[in-house]
Design a protein around this motif. Structure first.
Motif, PDB file in Angstrom:
ATOM      1  N   LYS A  21       0.831  -1.203   0.000  1.00  0.00           N
ATOM      2  CA  LYS A  21       0.000   0.000   0.000  1.00  0.00           C
ATOM      3  C   LYS A  21       0.871   1.260   0.000  1.00  0.00           C
ATOM      4  CE  LYS A  21      -4.188  -1.660   2.244  1.00  0.00           C
ATOM      5  NZ  LYS A  21      -5.106  -1.459   3.362  1.00  0.00           N
ATOM      6  N   ILE A  22       1.924   1.233   0.802  1.00  0.00           N
ATOM      7  CA  ILE A  22       2.836   2.384   0.856  1.00  0.00           C
ATOM      8  C   ILE A  22       3.518   2.578  -0.489  1.00  0.00           C
ATOM      9  CG2 ILE A  22       4.945   3.280   1.918  1.00  0.00           C
ATOM     10  CD1 ILE A  22       3.995   1.758   4.516  1.00  0.00           C
ATOM     11  N   ARG A  23       3.984   1.483  -1.070  1.00  0.00           N
ATOM     12  CA  ARG A  23       4.650   1.566  -2.377  1.00  0.00           C
ATOM     13  C   ARG A  23       3.706   2.132  -3.434  1.00  0.00           C
ATOM     14  NH1 ARG A  23       6.004  -3.435  -2.878  1.00  0.00           N
ATOM     15  NH2 ARG A  23       7.938  -3.213  -1.729  1.00  0.00           N
ATOM     16  N   LEU A  24       2.459   1.684  -3.438  1.00  0.00           N
ATOM     17  CA  LEU A  24       1.482   2.195  -4.399  1.00  0.00           C
ATOM     18  C   LEU A  24       1.224   3.685  -4.203  1.00  0.00           C
ATOM     19  CD1 LEU A  24      -1.084  -0.730  -4.488  1.00  0.00           C
ATOM     20  CD2 LEU A  24       0.390   0.012  -6.360  1.00  0.00           C
ATOM     21  N   ARG A  25       1.082   4.099  -2.934  1.00  0.00           N
ATOM     22  CA  ARG A  25       0.836   5.518  -2.663  1.00  0.00           C
ATOM     23  C   ARG A  25       2.052   6.359  -3.035  1.00  0.00           C
ATOM     24  NH1 ARG A  25      -1.592   9.799  -3.477  1.00  0.00           N
ATOM     25  NH2 ARG A  25      -1.490  11.350  -1.840  1.00  0.00           N
ATOM     26  N   ALA A  26       3.259   5.874  -2.777  1.00  0.00           N
ATOM     27  CA  ALA A  26       4.470   6.603  -3.164  1.00  0.00           C
ATOM     28  C   ALA A  26       4.520   6.758  -4.685  1.00  0.00           C
ATOM     29  CB  ALA A  26       5.718   5.885  -2.646  1.00  0.00           C
ATOM     30  N   ARG A  39      13.188  12.538  -5.544  1.00  0.00           N
ATOM     31  CA  ARG A  39      12.422  12.760  -4.321  1.00  0.00           C
ATOM     32  C   ARG A  39      11.757  11.476  -3.839  1.00  0.00           C
ATOM     33  NH1 ARG A  39       8.989  18.031  -5.534  1.00  0.00           N
ATOM     34  NH2 ARG A  39       8.397  17.756  -3.373  1.00  0.00           N
ATOM     35  N   ALA A  40      12.368  10.353  -4.135  1.00  0.00           N
ATOM     36  CA  ALA A  40      11.788   9.056  -3.776  1.00  0.00           C
ATOM     37  C   ALA A  40      11.620   8.897  -2.265  1.00  0.00           C
ATOM     38  CB  ALA A  40      12.641   7.919  -4.339  1.00  0.00           C
ATOM     39  N   LEU A  41      12.629   9.311  -1.512  1.00  0.00           N
ATOM     40  CA  LEU A  41      12.541   9.177  -0.055  1.00  0.00           C
ATOM     41  C   LEU A  41      11.412  10.043   0.487  1.00  0.00           C
ATOM     42  CD1 LEU A  41      13.571   8.028   2.598  1.00  0.00           C
ATOM     43  CD2 LEU A  41      15.245   9.894   2.671  1.00  0.00           C
ATOM     44  N   ARG A  46       6.152  10.317   2.999  1.00  0.00           N
ATOM     45  CA  ARG A  46       4.791  10.872   2.981  1.00  0.00           C
ATOM     46  C   ARG A  46       3.763   9.749   2.823  1.00  0.00           C
ATOM     47  NH1 ARG A  46       2.189  15.107  -1.340  1.00  0.00           N
ATOM     48  NH2 ARG A  46       0.071  14.908  -0.569  1.00  0.00           N
ATOM     49  N   ALA A  47       4.025   8.827   1.912  1.00  0.00           N
ATOM     50  CA  ALA A  47       3.108   7.708   1.688  1.00  0.00           C
ATOM     51  C   ALA A  47       2.987   6.856   2.950  1.00  0.00           C
ATOM     52  CB  ALA A  47       3.591   6.863   0.515  1.00  0.00           C
ATOM     53  N   GLU A  48       4.108   6.589   3.583  1.00  0.00           N
ATOM     54  CA  GLU A  48       4.112   5.795   4.807  1.00  0.00           C
ATOM     55  C   GLU A  48       3.257   6.479   5.877  1.00  0.00           C
ATOM     56  OE1 GLU A  48       7.615   3.453   7.000  1.00  0.00           O
ATOM     57  OE2 GLU A  48       7.844   5.627   7.062  1.00  0.00           O
ATOM     58  N   SER A  49       3.435   7.770   6.034  1.00  0.00           N
ATOM     59  CA  SER A  49       2.664   8.530   7.011  1.00  0.00           C
ATOM     60  C   SER A  49       1.175   8.466   6.710  1.00  0.00           C
ATOM     61  CB  SER A  49       3.138   9.981   7.023  1.00  0.00           C
ATOM     62  OG  SER A  49       2.341  10.751   7.875  1.00  0.00           O
ATOM     63  N   GLU A  50       0.810   8.668   5.460  1.00  0.00           N
ATOM     64  CA  GLU A  50      -0.604   8.654   5.071  1.00  0.00           C
ATOM     65  C   GLU A  50      -1.243   7.281   5.290  1.00  0.00           C
ATOM     66  OE1 GLU A  50      -0.988  10.041   1.050  1.00  0.00           O
ATOM     67  OE2 GLU A  50      -0.141  12.004   1.528  1.00  0.00           O
ATOM     68  N   VAL A  51      -0.548   6.246   4.876  1.00  0.00           N
ATOM     69  CA  VAL A  51      -1.098   4.893   4.985  1.00  0.00           C
ATOM     70  C   VAL A  51      -1.213   4.472   6.449  1.00  0.00           C
ATOM     71  CG1 VAL A  51      -0.637   2.450   4.507  1.00  0.00           C
ATOM     72  CG2 VAL A  51      -0.367   4.156   2.691  1.00  0.00           C
TER      73      VAL A  51
END
Length: 72
Positions: A21-26, A39-41, A46-51
């Protein structure tokens, strides 16, 4: 398979689902920014935080991250 092994297997699958899920959101964030490199990190964090904000599995994810830091 004993209950401890079964629990570990379930936890592993849940962590893999969260990571997916995090990878998809990133990837979505990358697309939204026009696929600008470098800006991958930032996208990942950000994706990790949102998920994790909306996931009851956040403590499991954080425990895994802490274990990985200790192992390094």
């Amino acid at each position: 398979m004993d209950s401890v092994t079964r629990t570990h297997e379930r936890q592993k699958l849940m962590v893999e689902l969260l990571e997916r899920k995090i990878r998809l959101r990133a990837g979505q964030l990358y697309e939204e920014r026009g696929q600008v490199e470098g800006r991958a990190l930032e996208d990942w964090v950000r994706a990790e935080s949102e998920v994790l904000k909306s996931s009851i599995l956040a403590p499991l994810w954080k425990a895994r991250q802490e274990r990985e830091l200790v192992e390094v």
